[in-house]
Design a protein around this motif. Structure first.
Motif, PDB file in Angstrom:
ATOM      1  N   ARG A  91      19.605   0.681  -6.136  1.00  0.00           N
ATOM      2  CA  ARG A  91      19.984   2.025  -5.728  1.00  0.00           C
ATOM      3  C   ARG A  91      20.690   1.987  -4.389  1.00  0.00           C
ATOM      4  O   ARG A  91      20.343   1.213  -3.504  1.00  0.00           O
ATOM      5  CB  ARG A  91      18.742   2.913  -5.635  1.00  0.00           C
ATOM      6  CG  ARG A  91      19.048   4.345  -5.273  1.00  0.00           C
ATOM      7  CD  ARG A  91      17.779   5.152  -5.188  1.00  0.00           C
ATOM      8  NE  ARG A  91      17.099   5.195  -6.465  1.00  0.00           N
ATOM      9  CZ  ARG A  91      15.894   5.708  -6.632  1.00  0.00           C
ATOM     10  NH1 ARG A  91      15.237   6.212  -5.621  1.00  0.00           N
ATOM     11  NH2 ARG A  91      15.338   5.728  -7.831  1.00  0.00           N
ATOM     12  N   THR A 140      14.600  -0.013  -0.870  1.00  0.00           N
ATOM     13  CA  THR A 140      13.192   0.351  -1.028  1.00  0.00           C
ATOM     14  C   THR A 140      12.571  -0.497  -2.119  1.00  0.00           C
ATOM     15  O   THR A 140      13.203  -0.823  -3.123  1.00  0.00           O
ATOM     16  CB  THR A 140      13.057   1.832  -1.381  1.00  0.00           C
ATOM     17  OG1 THR A 140      13.829   2.084  -2.558  1.00  0.00           O
ATOM     18  CG2 THR A 140      13.563   2.704  -0.251  1.00  0.00           C
ATOM     19  N   ARG A 189      16.486  11.199  -1.415  1.00  0.00           N
ATOM     20  CA  ARG A 189      16.015  11.484  -2.770  1.00  0.00           C
ATOM     21  C   ARG A 189      14.549  11.068  -2.930  1.00  0.00           C
ATOM     22  O   ARG A 189      13.751  11.779  -3.560  1.00  0.00           O
ATOM     23  CB  ARG A 189      16.888  10.745  -3.783  1.00  0.00           C
ATOM     24  CG  ARG A 189      16.545  11.061  -5.225  1.00  0.00           C
ATOM     25  CD  ARG A 189      17.452  10.302  -6.163  1.00  0.00           C
ATOM     26  NE  ARG A 189      18.846  10.618  -5.938  1.00  0.00           N
ATOM     27  CZ  ARG A 189      19.848  10.008  -6.557  1.00  0.00           C
ATOM     28  NH1 ARG A 189      19.600   9.061  -7.437  1.00  0.00           N
ATOM     29  NH2 ARG A 189      21.100  10.352  -6.315  1.00  0.00           N
ATOM     30  N   GLY A 219      21.641   3.024  -0.737  1.00  0.00           N
ATOM     31  CA  GLY A 219      20.844   3.561   0.374  1.00  0.00           C
ATOM     32  C   GLY A 219      19.869   2.511   0.864  1.00  0.00           C
ATOM     33  O   GLY A 219      20.167   1.326   0.950  1.00  0.00           O
ATOM     34  N   ARG A 273      18.170   5.189   7.812  1.00  0.00           N
ATOM     35  CA  ARG A 273      18.049   4.585   6.490  1.00  0.00           C
ATOM     36  C   ARG A 273      16.988   5.268   5.640  1.00  0.00           C
ATOM     37  O   ARG A 273      16.364   4.649   4.781  1.00  0.00           O
ATOM     38  CB  ARG A 273      17.748   3.095   6.622  1.00  0.00           C
ATOM     39  CG  ARG A 273      18.864   2.318   7.306  1.00  0.00           C
ATOM     40  CD  ARG A 273      18.658   0.825   7.226  1.00  0.00           C
ATOM     41  NE  ARG A 273      18.600   0.334   5.866  1.00  0.00           N
ATOM     42  CZ  ARG A 273      19.649   0.086   5.092  1.00  0.00           C
ATOM     43  NH1 ARG A 273      20.872   0.341   5.558  1.00  0.00           N
ATOM     44  NH2 ARG A 273      19.511  -0.382   3.879  1.00  0.00           N
ATOM     45  N   THR A 274      16.799   6.539   5.872  1.00  0.00           N
ATOM     46  CA  THR A 274      15.837   7.294   5.070  1.00  0.00           C
ATOM     47  C   THR A 274      16.462   7.668   3.733  1.00  0.00           C
ATOM     48  O   THR A 274      17.584   8.187   3.675  1.00  0.00           O
ATOM     49  CB  THR A 274      15.406   8.568   5.806  1.00  0.00           C
ATOM     50  OG1 THR A 274      14.810   8.205   7.040  1.00  0.00           O
ATOM     51  CG2 THR A 274      14.425   9.367   4.978  1.00  0.00           C
ATOM     52  N   ASP A 275      15.744   7.394   2.665  1.00  0.00           N
ATOM     53  CA  ASP A 275      16.207   7.762   1.323  1.00  0.00           C
ATOM     54  C   ASP A 275      15.816   9.216   1.071  1.00  0.00           C
ATOM     55  O   ASP A 275      14.632   9.530   0.863  1.00  0.00           O
ATOM     56  CB  ASP A 275      15.567   6.833   0.293  1.00  0.00           C
ATOM     57  CG  ASP A 275      16.231   6.989  -1.064  1.00  0.00           C
ATOM     58  OD1 ASP A 275      16.991   7.960  -1.239  1.00  0.00           O
ATOM     59  OD2 ASP A 275      15.991   6.147  -1.949  1.00  0.00           O
TER      60      ASP A 275
END
Length: 880
Positions: free
Chosen positions: A283, A288, A325, A285, A321-323
């Motif tokens: 994904r 994670t 979604r 971004g 870098r916060t996702d």
């Protein structure tokens, strides 16, 4: 005997070798079995040839898409059309005329790519000229070409993940090719013959020459055999060795992969690796890992634990870098957990408020609009917040409550947040969504349908704010309601026999605006409420109420100091007020309202309905972005052609009689500069054709009125073309057309009297009434008004119903002489003032300044004396 000679003995060979040179035959070229198999010709069908040609062009087209090369993509698309035309006979024979799926997939991908690039206006502006031109061309050609494949494309979009027909064909062909390769690798081993035995050395003694020849021949043959054997050994060393077991495993692996694809019903983005592994989708971004668990398995979930977890999730807001979604998913899961454990509506309200804030943060650019699906989720969450607040009278949501003072477990509940701020941002995002859409597309209509949801949500928020909010917050909520109401026409508001108790939009506007007038602390909300109220009155033809409200507010004096959005609202209000005055027959007031807007030549920009190119200097990107954000949505636009037509017709009805009355006045002023310039430009033309545009119709009508031909003037203004373009767009179009006919007759009568009064000694009012098809009382009123205002030097004789004209007007020669005298007087006056300023530079021989004048008379006194004498002569002539 040596094999290099056909016949002869040793002695003959000696003599022949001495006499002539021996020519050796060229060594034969041997073809091995490996080379035969590698250069084997493959016979392909016509279908395979045509399909491979299409696939090659599609492959190059995809490469052009990756680098966004629209010029090369256009050329490849044209080649694709020609290749498909060549393959059409094969497709009709093999596929029954249905386009292959890989071709339909290529068309769909190309259409999506072109549509995305076309909608991205910023990227289009950054393109080169050639790329931009190629994008326009490929968009037009693709839309035209794709019409023949509408059914295939629609069917493909329903199931885009199904495998293409060429995938199976490729699999089978690849398996066939691999089988062929295996056969090729097996054939050399099958065909290779054992090594021939070496020749034994000779036993008998031969001559030295024959021994030398024989040894050389045997050595050459043996060396050639060694070279051939070494080459074959080297080739076998580097060729990939395959066994039957490896081949069976590879074939089973391909078959299993094909069955897995068919069972899943879709094709992976990348081919699987040789070892059977698959590609993982990463994904975009933050990198994670698997989503962490919300709570421990044995933890006791309560409100404090949920609030703590909410704080951990909210702490990541705004980080690089916060996702976003993933944040939304965590908040949704947290809300589900809270609902499963029945932790109360107050905690649900807090979680909803956090979700709304996360949805606003999802769009990183403030200037761009949100995606429609996220906006719909935003509406759902705000609506859920309002539902919870309306269901609990003991629950308060306010920004003044700190997180330490929040009460989420026991009533009275107190939650930190503001539903009114969320509503305002939601409304702004809705406006951005409308601006992003093409106003002439179905997408705009679909987006506009959501205004019903927004209006209903505003009404519910007003109920919450009326119960819990301060007067200033109520004013803010009411203003949002006014913004969605002031520009809408309500047919019930113009009806006379309205049922009792039914509230119209005019009554709603009055109640909302009166509250804002009385309770607003800031001038901005009150100013916008007044302007919206005036606009709504003018829209429903309440001319006097709108005019009085504008005059009492004194907005004209201070509006230039307001913010740009308020100034735009003021311009829209003045434009609509001018249209209202025109519909009511107040031509001078209509012209006064529209003059300042239309004389600038930029009504489109002043009304925030578009940007005009600037000749002097180009706008910067930042300035253009700011001005685009101020534009009004398309459904709120005012018809500019209607506005210009009303302005020109109003100017015609005022300017033409004035021009006829002051034909020989040198100091005549222009009432409407724009109309005057259009009229002068039309008069300068050597050949004037029939009018086509709305502006040409207005100018042709003005020229006809100037001649006193009211019928031609009315035909130019009111006809089928003008009705469709302008007059049918107005409310009460029949009344407007009747009003126009009456005004044109009256002003044409005035123009006729101004122009031809010096020809007549007396005029019959009945004749004038018949000539201009007006009531005799109206003609009597017009002539009397002209006499009272000293516009017409005449007197009325009531018994004979005639106007007796006093021939006191100067003749044409006298009028020209007066103009000449006036101009000469101005010239002399200016020369005298220049002479006086120069002073001593013009003194000659000690002569006193001002010689030739009366003693003690100043230059200005001489001009005043001449003016008094001229007026005295004019008064004496008038008395005579």
């Amino acid at each position: 005997m040596s094999r290099f000679f056909a016949t002869g003995t040793d002695s003959e060979s000696e003599t022949s070798s001495e006499e002539e040179q021996i020519v050796r035959a060229p060594a034969p070229v041997y073809t091995f079995s490996d080379d035969e198999e590698e250069t084997k010709r493959v016979v392909r069908s016509l279908k395979e040839k045509r399909y491979e040609e299409l696939e090659g062009i599609i492959h190059s087209l995809r490469n052009h898409k990756k680098i966004k090369d629209f010029s090369s993509a256009l050329a490849s698309f044209e080649e694709l059309q020609k290749a498909y035309s060549r393959a059409l006979s094969v497709i009709q024979k093999e596929e029954n005329g249905v386009a292959p799926r890989f071709f339909v997939r290529a068309l769909t991908e190309l259409d999506d790519w072109v549509t995305t690039a076309w909608n991205d206006r910023d990227a289009r502006k950054a393109m080169s000229k050639g790329n931009s031109k190629a994008l326009t061309s490929i968009r037009q050609k693709l839309r035209k070409y794709a019409k023949d494949f509408d059914m295939e494309i629609t069917k493909f979009r329903e199931n885009p993940d199904l495998p293409d027909d060429d995938d199976e064909r490729k699999d089978t062909s690849s398996s066939d090719e691999s089988d062929e390769e295996e056969k090729v690798k097996e054939k050399p081993r099958a065909r290779r013959s054992p090594e021939p035995p070496r020749r034994p050395p000779p036993q008998d003694d031969e001559s030295s020459d024959s021994m030398d020849w024989g040894s050389s021949s045997s050595e050459s043959s043996s060396s050639s055999d060694d070279e051939i054997r070494g080459a074959a050994t080297l080739r076998e060393k580097f060729l990939k060795r395959t066994t039957e077991r490896d081949e069976d495993e590879e074939r089973d692996r391909r078959r299993a992969r094909r069955e897995r694809k068919e069972r899943a019903g879709k094709v992976s983005k990348k081919d699987q690796a040789d070892d059977g592994g698959e590609w993982e989708t990463v994904r975009k971004g933050a990198a994670t890992s698997d989503k962490p668990k919300m709570f421990a398995k044995d933890s006791d979930i309560d409100a404090a634990l949920v609030v703590k977890k909410l704080g951990e999730i909210s702490a990541a807001r705004g980080r690089k870098r916060t996702d976003r979604r993933a944040q939304l998913e965590l908040l949704h899961e947290l809300r589900t957990v809270a609902q499963q454990h029945n932790l109360g509506d107050a905690l649900q309200l807090k979680l909803r408020a956090a979700t709304v804030a996360a949805l606003f943060d999802y769009n990183p650019k403030v200037s761009d609009a949100m995606k429609p699906e996220y906006w719909s989720r935003l509406v759902e969450n705000v609506d859920a917040m309002v539902t919870i607040l309306l269901a609990h009278t003991d629950m308060v949501l306010s920004e003044n409550i700190t997180e330490e003072n929040e009460q989420l477990v026991t009533p009275p509940y107190q939650v930190r947040g503001c539903v009114l701020t969320a509503l305002e941002r939601l409304d702004d995002e809705f406006t951005k969504l409308l601006k992003e859409c093409d106003p002439h597309s179905n997408e705009y209509v679909e987006r506009l349908k959501d205004e019903v949801r927004v209006s209903a949500l505003i009404d519910r928020v007003c109920q919450v704010v009326e119960r819990d909010g301060s007067p200033q917050e109520i004013c803010r909520a009411y203003l949002r309601k006014i913004d969605h109401l002031y520009y809408k026409f309500d047919p019930r508001a113009v009806k006379k026999d309205l049922p009792a108790g039914e509230e119209t939009s005019t009554k709603k506007m009055e109640n909302l605006c009166k509250y804002i007038y009385a309770n607003d602390d800031s001038d901005r909300l009150r100013t916008r409420a007044i302007l919206s109220h005036i606009y709504h009155h003018a829209l429903h033809d309440n001319w006097f109420q709108a005019r009085d409200l504008l005059l009492m507010s004194h907005l004209q004096e201070n509006v230039q100091h307001s913010d740009p959005s308020t100034q735009i609202l003021y311009n829209r209000t003045m434009a609509n007020l001018g249209l209202c005055a025109f519909r009511r027959g107040n031509v001078k007031e209509a012209h006064g309202c529209l003059a300042e807007l239309m004389m600038t030549g930029k009504p489109k920009e002043l009304l925030a309905q578009g940007l005009l190119p600037q000749r002097q200097h180009e706008r910067s990107k930042e300035q253009e972005k700011i001005e685009k954000q101020r534009q009004m949505p398309f459904h709120m636009h005012i018809n500019l052609e209607l506005l210009e037509c009303v302005y020109l017709v109003s100017a015609m009805l005022i300017e033409i009689p004035y021009m006829a009355a002051h034909e020989f006045d040198a100091r005549r002023r222009m009432i409407s500069k724009t109309f005057y310039q259009n009229l002068r430009a039309s008069e300068r033309q050597a050949l004037v054709g029939p009018p086509e545009s709305m502006r040409e119709h207005a100018v042709a009508a003005a020229r006809a009125m100037r001649r006193g031909d009211w019928r031609a003037c009315l035909n130019f203004i009111v006809n089928e073309k003008m009705n469709a373009k302008v007059w049918d767009l107005m409310v009460g179009a029949e009344n407007v057309r009747a009003m126009l006919g009456r005004l044109i007759r009256e002003e044409s009568l005035r123009t006729y009297l101004f122009t031809y009064a010096h020809v007549y000694a007396s005029l019959s009012l009945r004749s004038l009434a018949d000539m201009f098809e007006l009531p005799r009382q109206r003609v009597h009123s017009l002539v009397s008004k002209m006499i009272i205002n000293e516009e017409l030097l005449a007197s009325l004789d009531d018994p004979s119903e005639c106007a007796i004209l006093h021939r006191s007007e100067p003749t044409r020669m006298q009028a020209l002489a007066l103009q000449l005298a006036d101009k000469v007087g101005n010239l002399v006056d200016s020369n005298e003032r220049i002479f006086e300023k120069q002073g001593s530079f013009f003194q000659r021989g000690g002569a006193p300044r001002g010689e030739g004048r009366q003693r003690g008379e100043r230059p200005r006194d001489g001009w005043a004396r001449r003016q008094r004498n001229r007026r005295r002569d004019e008064d004496r002539a008038h008395e005579e």
